[in-house]
Design an enzyme around this catalytic site. Structure first.
Site, PDB file in Angstrom:
ATOM      1  N   HIS A 209     -11.174  -1.844   4.552  1.00  0.00           N
ATOM      2  CA  HIS A 209     -10.967  -1.421   5.946  1.00  0.00           C
ATOM      3  C   HIS A 209     -11.576  -0.046   6.225  1.00  0.00           C
ATOM      4  O   HIS A 209     -11.470   0.427   7.356  1.00  0.00           O
ATOM      5  CB  HIS A 209      -9.471  -1.418   6.249  1.00  0.00           C
ATOM      6  CG  HIS A 209      -8.746  -0.416   5.414  1.00  0.00           C
ATOM      7  ND1 HIS A 209      -8.457  -0.623   4.081  1.00  0.00           N
ATOM      8  CD2 HIS A 209      -8.318   0.827   5.701  1.00  0.00           C
ATOM      9  CE1 HIS A 209      -7.880   0.452   3.601  1.00  0.00           C
ATOM     10  NE2 HIS A 209      -7.767   1.356   4.559  1.00  0.00           N
ATOM     11  N   ASP A 210     -12.167   0.584   5.225  1.00  0.00           N
ATOM     12  CA  ASP A 210     -12.821   1.885   5.427  1.00  0.00           C
ATOM     13  C   ASP A 210     -14.345   1.779   5.366  1.00  0.00           C
ATOM     14  O   ASP A 210     -15.038   2.799   5.450  1.00  0.00           O
ATOM     15  CB  ASP A 210     -12.392   2.883   4.335  1.00  0.00           C
ATOM     16  CG  ASP A 210     -10.927   3.225   4.405  1.00  0.00           C
ATOM     17  OD1 ASP A 210     -10.362   3.198   5.513  1.00  0.00           O
ATOM     18  OD2 ASP A 210     -10.340   3.530   3.347  1.00  0.00           O
TER      19      ASP A 210
ATOM     20  N   GLU B 232      -6.598   4.105  -5.467  1.00  0.00           N
ATOM     21  CA  GLU B 232      -7.819   4.446  -4.721  1.00  0.00           C
ATOM     22  C   GLU B 232      -8.250   5.812  -5.219  1.00  0.00           C
ATOM     23  O   GLU B 232      -7.571   6.813  -4.993  1.00  0.00           O
ATOM     24  CB  GLU B 232      -7.535   4.498  -3.216  1.00  0.00           C
ATOM     25  CG  GLU B 232      -8.820   4.633  -2.414  1.00  0.00           C
ATOM     26  CD  GLU B 232      -8.632   5.287  -1.048  1.00  0.00           C
ATOM     27  OE1 GLU B 232      -9.490   5.069  -0.207  1.00  0.00           O
ATOM     28  OE2 GLU B 232      -7.658   6.025  -0.847  1.00  0.00           O
TER      29      GLU B 232
ATOM     30  N   ASP C 137       0.869  -1.180   0.000  1.00  0.00           N
ATOM     31  CA  ASP C 137       0.000   0.000   0.000  1.00  0.00           C
ATOM     32  C   ASP C 137       0.905   1.229   0.000  1.00  0.00           C
ATOM     33  O   ASP C 137       1.681   1.431   0.941  1.00  0.00           O
ATOM     34  CB  ASP C 137      -0.855  -0.042   1.278  1.00  0.00           C
ATOM     35  CG  ASP C 137      -2.141   0.756   1.172  1.00  0.00           C
ATOM     36  OD1 ASP C 137      -2.109   1.822   0.532  1.00  0.00           O
ATOM     37  OD2 ASP C 137      -3.154   0.318   1.744  1.00  0.00           O
TER      38      ASP C 137
ATOM     39  N   ASP D  97      -2.798   4.816  -2.322  1.00  0.00           N
ATOM     40  CA  ASP D  97      -3.766   5.460  -1.433  1.00  0.00           C
ATOM     41  C   ASP D  97      -4.120   6.872  -1.903  1.00  0.00           C
ATOM     42  O   ASP D  97      -3.248   7.631  -2.337  1.00  0.00           O
ATOM     43  CB  ASP D  97      -3.126   5.534  -0.035  1.00  0.00           C
ATOM     44  CG  ASP D  97      -4.064   6.040   1.034  1.00  0.00           C
ATOM     45  OD1 ASP D  97      -5.050   5.344   1.310  1.00  0.00           O
ATOM     46  OD2 ASP D  97      -3.817   7.135   1.582  1.00  0.00           O
TER      47      ASP D  97
HETATM   48  C1  NOJ Z   1      -7.585   5.921   2.506  1.00  0.00           C
HETATM   49  C2  NOJ Z   1      -7.295   4.767   3.415  1.00  0.00           C
HETATM   50  O1  NOJ Z   1      -7.909   3.612   2.913  1.00  0.00           O
HETATM   51  C3  NOJ Z   1      -7.789   5.154   4.780  1.00  0.00           C
HETATM   52  O2  NOJ Z   1      -7.816   4.082   5.690  1.00  0.00           O
HETATM   53  C4  NOJ Z   1      -6.943   6.279   5.275  1.00  0.00           C
HETATM   54  O3  NOJ Z   1      -7.444   6.748   6.518  1.00  0.00           O
HETATM   55  C5  NOJ Z   1      -6.905   7.438   4.278  1.00  0.00           C
HETATM   56  N1  NOJ Z   1      -6.779   7.020   2.910  1.00  0.00           N
HETATM   57  C6  NOJ Z   1      -5.746   8.355   4.576  1.00  0.00           C
HETATM   58  O4  NOJ Z   1      -4.550   7.738   4.183  1.00  0.00           O
END
Ligand code: NOJ
Length: 555
Positions: free
Chosen positions: A334-335, A261, A102, A204
């Site tokens: 995970h979000d 992402e 990541d 990310d």
């Molecule tokens: C996206 C990530 O998936 C998330 O978990 C994170 O808090 C934010 N970007 C900041 O890096």
């Protein structure tokens, strides 16, 4: 027509997201280790997994669980050592499981050596590595931007007498990609990892790296008088120049994949982002997760939605990637909250929901990404107080909800529904104490139902979500149309059943998933001449589906 020979390894495999802090603790410390992942590679192989995306395990103060990187070339001691990582990569490669790192390149930790230098003064070689601005004429923040985790996106720095920009938490200062030294440093880090033999990168928050030429206040969108930072900074013109440079220097000539992402990329821009002309192999876009949560991602104001909204978003993504790029299929990460809660509007067994949506995950066109625990049929956890949560975004959403006039009970209910911690509780391996995750005290609690929702118990139960995932993985391996066949939606206006046809060369499959809590019907000519390849409820009656029943027919 696409055949298996036309596809790269990462298009044919199943990917799995490992949240290392919650995977398996081999040291009794309450948090997971890299050695824990290595120990369970055979488990992942039994799910047909060929790539594991590991969320950040670099040295970090862990304000945002590793998305605040202090040193991109060091493993955080809580996870182990670089030798443990080398061992994981090697053992994985031996089993046909590639490690996917990541890359958190929009920002670093405030404790990263670059920022420690940068904040010291306006002179010096790191002075321009972050986004520094003078105060507004009244001495306040340069703009009214609100960070994604709440509060102003600007933080005052006494030493420089300037503000720095942070899209996320104040401890996550944004890098200045305009500076060629920054870009070179990031490219070197990516190549450091690529040279270690990883299979690719998840990148990310990538749509935020290019800031607008002029910084100006945005329209106020909340009681706090601020404007969401990303409304001004997401997908800004010129971003693709940076990313082409990155791709050429890192991706070209290697048999790896890059998945970005990418909040804020519209379907009609996709061919600039993925595929031949694009900068990534795949993009995580969020049109379908925005169906229940709402695009503004304000948890106390969820969207009203119906199944056709979800089906429409999925079909649009399938069509957008039909002949450019490739789609990463996901319902959890995970979000996100657990999909058995997020994408269902009916009551019913969590396991049945996991199997029904799992059928979709493993049979749409694209590379499925399974979030750890999804294969076991996790629900959300019942959190009793805001103090039980670890996640900083959950706390900020709670405060935001109170600020918008919601009661503490309503604010807590919104966090129960959407908190990222729902996806981050430990992986449940067996029925022993702490579900076999740790001999210590787990950093987040295991679920109350861990005695039955765990790898060992579900492996022994042919009707479990885990057995169903294994069955579907085998089905994909045997039926190439599920990997390379085209996608055509069926029954598009139906509010109970998500149905589609995957047409391959000389073979086809039809998937019908009843995502409602009521029995449903379908026109049996859709599957005429086909046989049942797999069904969540065993043998099925043609033309009808029981509540939460999913079937795959093929010919
Ligand atoms: C996206 C990530 O998936 C998330 O978990 C994170 O808090 C934010 N970007 C900041 O890096």
């Amino acid at each position: 027509m696409t055949t298996l020979n036309d596809l790269a390894w990462w298009q044919k495999t199943i990917a799995y997201e490992v949240y290392p802090k919650s995977f398996l603790d081999t040291r009794g410390q309450g948090t997971g280790t890299l050695a824990g992942i290595t120990a369970k590679l055979d488990y992942l192989r039994s799910l047909g997994v060929g790539a594991i995306w590991i969320t950040p395990c670099y040295q970090s103060p862990m304000v945002d669980n590793g998305y605040d990187v202090q040193d991109y070339r060091q493993i955080d001691p809580s996870f182990g050592t670089m030798a443990d990582m080398d061992e994981l990569i090697a053992q994985g490669n031996e089993r046909g499981i590639k490690v996917v790192m990541d890359l958190v390149f929009n920002h670093t930790s405030e404790q990263c050596a670059w920022f420690v230098e940068s904040r010291k003064s306006r002179e010096g070689s790191y002075a321009d590595w972050y986004i520094w601005r003078d105060p507004a004429p009244d001495g306040g923040a340069p703009t009214n931007w609100r960070s994604i985790f709440g509060g102003s996106a600007w933080e005052w720095c006494e030493e420089r007498q300037q503000y720095y920009l942070h899209t996320f938490a104040p401890q996550q200062p944004d890098l200045n990609w305009e500076n060629p030294d920054v870009r070179r440093a990031l490219i070197d880090i990516a190549n450091f990892w690529a040279d270690k033999g990883v299979g690719g990168f998840r990148i990310d928050a990538i749509t935020y790296i290019k800031k607008p030429a002029v910084f100006a206040d945005g329209p106020v969108d909340g009681e706090d008088g601020m404007s969401a930072v990303h409304a001004a900074t997401a997908n800004t013109p010129g971003i693709l120049d940076f990313l082409h440079e990155f791709k050429t220097a890192v991706r070209d000539g290697r048999d790896i994949f890059m998945v970005g992402e990418a909040n804020g990329v519209a379907a009609n821009e996709l061919d600039q982002w993925v595929g031949e002309r694009g900068v990534f192999d795949m993009l995580f876009e969020f049109s379908h997760t925005h169906v229940p949560m709402g695009a503004a991602e304000v948890w106390c104001r969820p969207a009203q939605w119906q199944l056709t909204d979800l089906k429409h978003a999925l079909t649009a993504s399938q069509q957008a990637t039909a002949d450019r790029g490739w789609y990463p299929i996901f319902f959890e990460n995970h979000d996100q909250p657990r999909s058995t809660v997020n994408f269902f509007r009916c009551d019913g067994s969590v396991a049945a929901k996991a199997k029904a949506l799992g059928t979709v995950l493993l049979t749409l066109r694209g590379t499925p990404f399974v979030m750890q625990g999804q294969e076991l049929g996790y629900g959300n956890r019942a959190w009793k107080s805001i103090d039980e949560f670890d996640d900083l975004q959950t706390r900020s959403q709670y405060e935001f909800a109170l600020g918008e006039g919601f009661s503490p009970e309503e604010a807590l209910a919104a966090c129960n529904r959407f908190s990222r911690d729902n996806a981050r509780t430990p992986l449940q391996w067996d029925a022993s104490a702490n579900a076999g995750f740790t001999a210590g005290t787990p950093w987040l609690p295991v679920h109350d139902d861990y005695a039955t929702v765990n790898v060992e118990a579900e492996s022994a139960d042919p009707d479990s979500p885990l057995s169903w995932y294994r069955c579907l993985a085998e089905l994909r391996a045997r039926h190439s149309e599920l990997i390379c066949g085209s996608y055509e939606e069926l029954m598009a206006t139906d509010e109970q059943v998500y149905a589609y046809r995957r047409q391959g060369e000389g073979s086809a499959a039809v998937v019908l998933a009843n995502l409602s809590g009521e029995a449903a019907t379908y026109d049996s000519t859709l599957v005429e001449g086909m046989e049942l390849l797999a069904g969540t409820h065993g043998p099925t009656e043609l033309g009808t589906l029981r509540p939460l029943e999913a079937v795959v027919f093929g010919a």
